[in-house]
Design a protein around this motif. Sequence first.
Motif, PDB file in Angstrom:
ATOM      1  N   LYS A 254       0.808  -1.243  -0.008  1.00  0.00           N
ATOM      2  CA  LYS A 254      -0.061   0.109   0.024  1.00  0.00           C
ATOM      3  C   LYS A 254       0.786   1.263   0.012  1.00  0.00           C
ATOM      4  O   LYS A 254       0.608   2.113  -0.822  1.00  0.00           O
ATOM      5  N   SER A 255       1.935   1.314   0.701  1.00  0.00           N
ATOM      6  CA  SER A 255       2.790   2.483   0.771  1.00  0.00           C
ATOM      7  C   SER A 255       3.429   2.900  -0.288  1.00  0.00           C
ATOM      8  O   SER A 255       4.058   4.140  -0.536  1.00  0.00           O
ATOM      9  N   ILE A 256       3.771   1.977  -1.294  1.00  0.00           N
ATOM     10  CA  ILE A 256       4.495   2.234  -2.455  1.00  0.00           C
ATOM     11  C   ILE A 256       3.527   2.455  -3.705  1.00  0.00           C
ATOM     12  O   ILE A 256       4.016   2.620  -4.914  1.00  0.00           O
ATOM     13  N   GLN A 257       2.184   2.171  -3.277  1.00  0.00           N
ATOM     14  CA  GLN A 257       1.306   2.322  -4.657  1.00  0.00           C
ATOM     15  C   GLN A 257       1.425   3.735  -5.348  1.00  0.00           C
ATOM     16  O   GLN A 257       1.303   3.830  -6.461  1.00  0.00           O
ATOM     17  N   VAL A 258       1.582   4.843  -4.695  1.00  0.00           N
ATOM     18  CA  VAL A 258       1.506   5.929  -5.376  1.00  0.00           C
ATOM     19  C   VAL A 258       2.810   6.099  -5.981  1.00  0.00           C
ATOM     20  O   VAL A 258       3.020   6.941  -6.862  1.00  0.00           O
ATOM     21  N   ASP A 259       4.006   5.541  -5.505  1.00  0.00           N
ATOM     22  CA  ASP A 259       5.182   5.594  -5.890  1.00  0.00           C
ATOM     23  C   ASP A 259       5.112   4.886  -7.646  1.00  0.00           C
ATOM     24  O   ASP A 259       5.657   5.486  -8.451  1.00  0.00           O
ATOM     25  N   MET A 260       4.545   3.966  -7.359  1.00  0.00           N
ATOM     26  CA  MET A 260       4.232   2.901  -8.733  1.00  0.00           C
ATOM     27  C   MET A 260       3.385   3.916  -9.625  1.00  0.00           C
ATOM     28  O   MET A 260       3.815   3.636 -10.860  1.00  0.00           O
ATOM     29  N   ASP A 261       2.519   4.595  -9.000  1.00  0.00           N
ATOM     30  CA  ASP A 261       1.444   5.241 -10.097  1.00  0.00           C
ATOM     31  C   ASP A 261       2.358   6.748 -10.669  1.00  0.00           C
ATOM     32  O   ASP A 261       2.130   6.809 -11.864  1.00  0.00           O
ATOM     33  N   TYR A 262       3.231   7.199  -9.874  1.00  0.00           N
ATOM     34  CA  TYR A 262       3.986   8.271 -10.314  1.00  0.00           C
ATOM     35  C   TYR A 262       4.946   7.649 -11.401  1.00  0.00           C
ATOM     36  O   TYR A 262       5.318   8.466 -12.383  1.00  0.00           O
ATOM     37  N   ALA A 263       5.632   6.302 -11.232  1.00  0.00           N
ATOM     38  CA  ALA A 263       6.437   5.746 -12.246  1.00  0.00           C
ATOM     39  C   ALA A 263       5.672   5.510 -13.471  1.00  0.00           C
ATOM     40  O   ALA A 263       6.247   4.817 -14.346  1.00  0.00           O
ATOM     41  N   GLY A 264       4.395   5.844 -13.510  1.00  0.00           N
ATOM     42  CA  GLY A 264       3.618   5.349 -14.858  1.00  0.00           C
ATOM     43  C   GLY A 264       2.955   4.071 -14.756  1.00  0.00           C
ATOM     44  O   GLY A 264       2.346   3.590 -15.777  1.00  0.00           O
ATOM     45  N   ALA A 265       2.820   3.034 -13.676  1.00  0.00           N
ATOM     46  CA  ALA A 265       2.204   1.974 -13.604  1.00  0.00           C
ATOM     47  C   ALA A 265       0.736   2.060 -13.545  1.00  0.00           C
ATOM     48  O   ALA A 265       0.427   3.198 -12.795  1.00  0.00           O
ATOM     49  N   LYS A 266       0.029   1.321 -13.887  1.00  0.00           N
ATOM     50  CA  LYS A 266      -1.503   1.241 -13.875  1.00  0.00           C
ATOM     51  C   LYS A 266      -1.642   0.332 -12.570  1.00  0.00           C
ATOM     52  O   LYS A 266      -1.730  -0.954 -12.611  1.00  0.00           O
ATOM     53  N   VAL A 267      -1.760   0.956 -11.561  1.00  0.00           N
ATOM     54  CA  VAL A 267      -1.854   0.381 -10.226  1.00  0.00           C
ATOM     55  C   VAL A 267      -3.155  -0.298  -9.767  1.00  0.00           C
ATOM     56  O   VAL A 267      -4.211   0.471  -9.918  1.00  0.00           O
TER      57      VAL A 267
END
Length: 171
Positions: A125-138
């Motif tokens: 959960k705590s890295i999902q926003v980072d993944m989103d910023y990295a362009g992933a479709k989370v």
Amino acid sequence: MSKTIACVLTNMFEDVEYDKPAQSFKDAGHKVVTIEWEKGKQVTGKQGNTSVTTDEAIENANPDDYDALFIPGGFSPDQLRGDDQFVSFAKSFMDAKKPVFAICHGPQLLITARSLEGRHATGFKSIQVDMDYAGAKVLDQEVVVCGDQLVTSRQPDDIPAFNKEALKLLG
């Protein structure tokens, strides 16, 4: 057919996120090779339940020698992502479209490798926003499979689904 899986980890990996998938891969006849900064180093999980003696040093690890990459979670991926050798090692699997299995905080290494853009994935959960910023479709679900390459999960509770989908990709 037996596959050779590179597993990148260092101290403070999440014990169960290494143990259970690695055992599942071995039970299916695959080989898991652990890679750290030093070959023969004993690394310990953050719960203190698991110790692993590493098989290879990153400076000697060639992605061409492996069929897949496994990144357990915990604090380990955050430490590894600070080293360009581990970042380029992970990126090479993504670029070559080889299977990559990352659980919990494991996708942090893929974020730093700039390898998540446009891909469906999940993570803790705590890295999902980072993944989103990295362009992933989370997606917030127990396991996300992107194409025939990337398998990601959020947390230890997701391990059974993670193992099942990873083994499917290994064939």
